[in-house]
Write a protein that holds these residues in place. Structure first.
Motif, PDB file in Angstrom:
ATOM      1  N   MET B   1       0.836  -1.205   0.000  1.00 32.00           N
ATOM      2  CA  MET B   1       0.000   0.000   0.000  1.00 32.00           C
ATOM      3  C   MET B   1       0.866   1.248   0.000  1.00 32.00           C
ATOM      4  O   MET B   1       1.896   1.292   0.656  1.00 32.00           O
ATOM      5  N   THR B   2       0.407   2.252  -0.690  1.00 29.97           N
ATOM      6  CA  THR B   2       1.105   3.527  -0.627  1.00 29.97           C
ATOM      7  C   THR B   2       0.838   4.173   0.733  1.00 29.97           C
ATOM      8  O   THR B   2      -0.167   3.896   1.387  1.00 29.97           O
ATOM      9  N   SER B   3       1.748   5.039   1.165  1.00 29.05           N
ATOM     10  CA  SER B   3       1.597   5.665   2.476  1.00 29.05           C
ATOM     11  C   SER B   3       0.494   6.728   2.466  1.00 29.05           C
ATOM     12  O   SER B   3      -0.050   7.085   3.498  1.00 29.05           O
ATOM     13  N   LEU B   4       0.182   7.235   1.285  1.00 30.44           N
ATOM     14  CA  LEU B   4      -0.894   8.217   1.153  1.00 30.44           C
ATOM     15  C   LEU B   4      -2.168   7.518   0.686  1.00 30.44           C
ATOM     16  O   LEU B   4      -2.111   6.414   0.150  1.00 30.44           O
ATOM     17  N   ASP B   5      -3.289   8.178   0.862  1.00 32.06           N
ATOM     18  CA  ASP B   5      -4.533   7.586   0.372  1.00 32.06           C
ATOM     19  C   ASP B   5      -5.478   8.710  -0.047  1.00 32.06           C
ATOM     20  O   ASP B   5      -5.316   9.860   0.372  1.00 32.06           O
ATOM     21  N   LEU B   6      -6.437   8.383  -0.879  1.00 32.43           N
ATOM     22  CA  LEU B   6      -7.418   9.388  -1.292  1.00 32.43           C
ATOM     23  C   LEU B   6      -8.683   8.707  -1.781  1.00 32.43           C
ATOM     24  O   LEU B   6      -8.717   7.492  -1.995  1.00 32.43           O
ATOM     25  N   PRO B   8     -10.696   8.272  -4.883  1.00 29.76           N
ATOM     26  CA  PRO B   8     -10.462   8.522  -6.313  1.00 29.76           C
ATOM     27  C   PRO B   8     -11.615   9.219  -7.021  1.00 29.76           C
ATOM     28  O   PRO B   8     -11.405   9.838  -8.074  1.00 29.76           O
ATOM     29  N   ILE B  11     -10.984  12.658  -8.129  1.00 31.15           N
ATOM     30  CA  ILE B  11      -9.969  13.017  -9.141  1.00 31.15           C
ATOM     31  C   ILE B  11     -10.145  12.329 -10.480  1.00 31.15           C
ATOM     32  O   ILE B  11      -9.456  12.649 -11.444  1.00 31.15           O
ATOM     33  N   LEU B  12     -11.035  11.357 -10.557  1.00 32.25           N
ATOM     34  CA  LEU B  12     -11.209  10.681 -11.844  1.00 32.25           C
ATOM     35  C   LEU B  12     -12.598  10.079 -11.944  1.00 32.25           C
ATOM     36  O   LEU B  12     -13.287   9.912 -10.935  1.00 32.25           O
ATOM     37  N   ARG B  14     -14.487   6.769 -14.010  1.00 30.15           N
ATOM     38  CA  ARG B  14     -14.477   5.660 -14.970  1.00 30.15           C
ATOM     39  C   ARG B  14     -15.806   5.726 -15.741  1.00 30.15           C
ATOM     40  O   ARG B  14     -16.797   5.119 -15.358  1.00 30.15           O
TER      41      ARG B  14
END
Lengths: 460, 256
Positions: B1-6, B8, B11-12, B14
Motif C-alpha cells: 500500500m502507498t503511504s498516502l490515500d485518497l 479517487p 480526481i477521476l 471511470r
C-alpha cells in the motif's frame, strides 16, 4: 554465455522501490550513471519520412535532431540526457547506415559534453527486421544482418543497445483477438521468452566486445498491442482486464533479457518494467504523460513511479511553435526529471512517488496492477518458479487475476471487465502445471490454428 | 500500500462504469434472435462463436429442407447481424466479433460445399497492408468486420507491393480498397497506390487507416478517405452501396 535465472527479489519490500535509484545502477556514455540517484530524460524521435530517401539525408536529419536536443538541454540548464535512436528499417537493413548515424550523433554529443560537461549517452535500437512478407524469420539470414547492425552501432558510438523483439507475435495476434489466455501465455511467456534468451545472449556478446551496455527490451509487439487495442475507457475492442493480464505475462519475458546478460536500462515502452525492476534491480526507462505525442495510455503519472530514465516514446522531427519537436518534448521530460530529482534531494521522493501512483491507480485495472505495490507481488509470483518459463508466466497471470478479483473497491470495473476476468480465471484454473504437456499441446494447437506459425523460429 | 490515500472519485471518473448498459449481452442477443426454430440455433451459434455448433445446426436445417445458399443470408448473416448490432451499441467487444466471424466463415464454407450454385456477393473489397509494413493486426480486424457485414474480402496480406494492389483492383473490380499501415515511413505507399489507380482510370474509394496514419495525410490524395477506427470500414462500404461518392464519404468520415 549462460542464462542466469532470478530466484529472488531485488528489494526487501515494495516500498523500497523509487525513481532514480536502482540496486544495480549502470554507468554509460559520457559520465552518465543511470539509476544512481537521479532521473534523466530520454528523448526519442523519428526522422521525417523524406529524410529516409538516402543515407546522406538520413545522417543530416539525425545530426539536426541531436544538435537541437543537446542545445535545448543546455539552454534550459538540464544536467543529463539520453538520446534514443530507434532505427528506421533501412538503417538496420543496411548496417553501415546505422553505424554512420551513431557516429555522427555521438560526435555532436561529445562536443556538448566537452564544452558544457552535460552528462549524456546514446541508445541505439535497431529494428527487429527478422520477418518477411509471409512469416517471422527469427533465425537465419536476417538474424545475421541484425547482429551486424548491433556491431556497427556499438563500434561507432552507441552506448546503450536495445531492441523491441517480436518473438511469439504471430500466435499472440490471433490469441488476443479471441480472448485466448492460454494462447497469450504460450506466445509471450514461452515463445517470447525463448526468443529473448536466444537473441540477448548474442547482443550481450557484442556489447561486451565493444565495451558498451547491453541495455534491454520491451514487449511492445505484444503487451503494448493489447494495451493499444484496449484503448481508452469507452473503446470496445478488448477488456482492459485482459490487457493487463497480457502485461503481467510479459514481465517474465522481458526479464529474460537480463537473465541473458543485459543490465539495463530497460526500454521505455515496457510498461512491465516496474515488475522487472522489482526482480532484477536494473534501471528502467518509462514513458507516460510525456509520451502522449505518440500514444494515449491510462496511467500517465503512475508509470513515473520507479523510472530511472523518463521518455517521450517517439515524435516525428519537425517544427512547433516552441522549437523543434525534440526540443519541446525533451524540455517537458527534463522538467519532470527536475521535479523528481528535487524530491530525491529533499527527502520527499516517496511522497511524490505515491502521489503519482494515486493519481492513476484507480483509473484502470492496468494502472492498479502496475502500481509498484502490486507490481512487486507479481514479481514475487514470477520468482517462485523462476526456472520454468511456462510456470512463472502462468504465476504472473494468476497473481494478476487474484489481485483484480480481490481489488480495493476503489477500483471500479465494468461488468464486462469482470466477466472477462472471470473467463480468464477459469481458463487459467484449467491449465496444467506440467510445462512439457503445455508446450506440446500448444505446439499442436497453434500449428493448426496459426498458419504463419513456424516452430523452427524458436528451435522447436 | 502507498503511504498516502485518497478518494479517487474526487480526481477521476471511470465513464465506462458509469455508462455501462443495464442489459447483459446474452439478454440483448436473446431479444434479437429469429424465431424460426431451425434458424435460431444457427444464429445463436454465430453469437457464441462456436464453429462446430454452427455446422451442426446448418446440417439440421438443410436436412429439414432449407436451401444451403439461402441459409447464408437467412441464418448466418442474421446471426452475424445480431453480433454487429451489439458491437455497434457497445454491448459486446471485438473478440466476440472475431470469434463469431470465424464461425460464420466456417458456416459459409459449409453451405457452399452443400450447394450447386454460388452465393451472390454484397460487394467486393480489396484489403492490404502498405508496402514495407508487416504489421497486420489492424488489417485482420478490418477484414473480419467487413466479412461480418457480408462483404466479400480479397485479403492481399501485408507488405503488399503497389503493383499487386493495382493489378488486383483491375481484376476484382472492388467497390472499395482498404490500406492499413502502422508506420509513418510506410504510409507513403498509399499515395503511390492512389496515383497508380488514377492513372489506370480506377476511381475507387481508398480507405486508409492505422497506427501513424491520420486524416491530414489521407486528405492529401484524391481517392483517400480516412478511417479512424477499424469499425469505420463496413460503415464506409455500406455508404458506398447507398450511393455515396468520394465527396460524401469524406464529408461523413473526415471528422477532424
Amino acid at each position: 554465455m549462460t542464462v542466469n535465472r532470478y530466484t529472488k527479489m531485488a528489494y526487501a519490500s515494495a516500498d523500497d522501490m523509487i525513481f532514480g535509484n536502482s540496486p544495480n545502477p549502470v554507468k554509460a556514455g559520457l559520465d552518465l550513471e543511470i539509476g544512481g540517484g537521479y532521473t534523466t530524460p530520454e528523448i526519442n524521435y523519428a526522422p521525417r519520412p523524406e529524410a529516409g530517401e538516402t543515407k546522406e539525408k538520413l545522417i543530416k536529419e539525425y545530426e539536426r535532431i541531436t544538435r537541437d536536443s543537446m542545445e535545448r538541454m543546455v539552454q534550459v540548464g538540464f544536467p543529463s540526457v539520453v538520446l534514443e535512436t530507434e532505427h528506421v528499417q533501412q538503417m538496420t537493413n543496411n548496417p553501415t547506415w546505422g553505424g554512420e548515424v551513431a557516429n555522427a550523433q555521438k560526435a555532436i554529443m561529445e562536443d556538448y559534453h566537452d564544452e558544457y560537461g552535460i552528462k549524456c549517452a546514446l541508445r541505439h535500437t535497431p529494428g527487429d527486421i527478422r520477418e518477411d512478407r509471409d512469416y517471422l524469420q527469427l533465425r537465419g539470414e536476417k538474424y545475421n544482418t541484425l547482429m551486424e547492425s548491433f556491431e556497427e552501432v556499438a563500434s561507432n558510438g552507441a552506448d546503450l543497445l536495445s531492441i523491441e523483439t517480436m518473438g511469439g507475435k504471430e500466435v499472440f495476434d490471433r490469441a488476443i483477438l479471441r480472448n485466448d489466455v492460454p494462447g497469450m501465455l504460450f506466445a509471450i511467456g514461452c515463445l517470447g521468452t525463448m526468443d529473448m534468451e536466444y537473441i540477448w545472449q548474442d547482443i550481450t556478446k557484442i556489447a561486451k566486445k565493444n565495451n558498451v551496455v547491453s541495455a534491454g527490451d520491451t514487449d511492445c509487439a505484444q503487451a503494448n498491442t493489447a494495451m493499444f487495442i484496449a484503448g481508452g475507457l469507452l473503446d470496445k475492442n478488448l477488456a482492459h482486464t485482459l490487457a493487463i493480464i497480457a502485461r503481467a505475462i510479459s514481465a517474465p519475458r522481458t526479464l529474460a533479457a537480463y537473465e541473458a546478460g543485459a543490465v539495463g536500462p530497460g526500454k521505455d515502452c515496457a510498461y512491465e518494467n516496474t515488475i522487472v525492476k522489482s526482480i532484477a534491480g536494473v534501471p528502467i526507462a518509462q514513458e507516460g504523460k510525456t509520451s502522449t505525442c505518440a500514444h494515449s495510455d491510462v496511467m500517465g503519472n503512475l508509470v513515473m513511479q520507479c523510472c530511472d530514465l523518463w521518455s517521450n516514446e517517439s515524435i516525428e522531427y519537425h517544427g512547433e511553435f516552441g522549437g523543434t519537436t525534440v526540443q519541446c518534448w525533451g524540455e517537458s521530460l527534463a522538467y519532470d526529471c527536475a521535479l523528481m530529482n528535487s524530491a530525491l534531494q529533499t527527502g520527499q521522493s516517496k511522497n511524490l512517488r505515491d502521489m503519482m501512483v494515486l493519481s492513476d491507480k484507480y483509473r484502470d485495472p492496468q494502472g492498479y496492477i502496475l502500481a509498484y505495490d502490486n507490481a512487486y507481488k507479481i514479481g514475487e509470483a514470477i520468482v517462485k518458479d523462476s526456472d520454468d518459463i511456462y510456470l512463472r508466466a502462468k504465476n504472473a497471470a494468476v497473481e494478476c487475476v487474484n489481485l483484480l478479483e480481490n481489488a480495493d473497491p476503489k477500483l471500479q470495473m465494468t461488468r464486462f471487465e469482470k466477466n472477462a476476468l472471470a473467463d480468464a480465471s477459469e481458463a487459467l484454473a484449467g491449465l496444467t502445471d506440467d510445462s512439457d504437456k503445455f508446450m506440446s499441446d500448444s505446439l499442436e494447437q497453434y500449428k493448426e490454428e496459426v498458419k504463419v506459425f513456424r516452430p523452427e523460429n524458436y528451435g522447436l | 500500500m502507498t503511504s498516502l490515500d485518497l478518494d479517487p472519485s474526487e480526481i477521476l471518473e471511470r465513464y465506462n462504469v458509469k455508462m455501462e448498459k443495464a442489459m447483459t449481452p446474452d439478454d440483448a442477443a436473446a431479444e434479437l434472435y429469429p424465431k424460426d426454430e431451425l434458424i435460431r440455433p444457427i444464429a445463436e451459434s454465430i453469437y457464441e462463436g462456436e464453429e462446430d455448433d454452427t455446422v451442426e445446426a446448418l446440417q439440421k436445417a438443410i436436412d429439414a429442407g432449407k436451401d444451403p445458399i439461402a441459409l447464408i443470408d437467412d441464418a448466418l448473416m442474421v446471426g452475424m447481424g445480431v453480433v454487429t448490432k451489439l458491437y455497434d451499441e457497445g454491448i459486446i467487444f471485438l473478440p466476440n466479433v472475431m470469434m463469431s466471424a470465424d464461425a460464420m466463415l466456417d458456416g459459409i464454407d459449409f453451405c457452399k460445399s452443400q450447394a450447386k450454385e454460388a452465393p451472390v456477393s454484397k460487394g467486393k473489397i480489396v484489403c492490404h497492408v502498405a508496402e514495407g509494413d508487416v504489421h497486420d493486426i489492424g488489417k485482420s480486424i478490418v477484414t473480419a468486420l467487413l466479412r461480418a457485414n457480408a462483404f466479400d474480402v480479397v485479403d492481399l496480406g501485408r507488405d503488399v507491393p503497389v503493383d499487386e494492389v493495382i493489378e488486383t483492383v483491375k481484376k476484382e473490380k472492388p467497390i472499395m480498397v482498404t490500406g492499413t499501415a502502422l508506420m509513418t515511413t510506410t504510409m507513403y505507399a498509399f499515395k503511390a497506390v492512389n496515383d497508380r489507380l488514377l492513372e489506370a482510370g480506377l476511381k475507387v474509394p481508398f480507405q486508409c487507416g492505422g497506427g501513424a496514419v491520420n486524416q491530414d495525410f489521407v486528405s492529401t490524395y484524391e481517392l483517400g478517405v480516412y478511417g479512424e477506427e477499424a469499425a469505420d470500414a463496413p460503415k464506409m462500404a455500406e455508404a458506398i452501396l447507398a450511393g455515396a461518392d468520394l465527396g460524401k464519404l469524406k464529408e461523413q468520415f473526415h471528422q477532424h
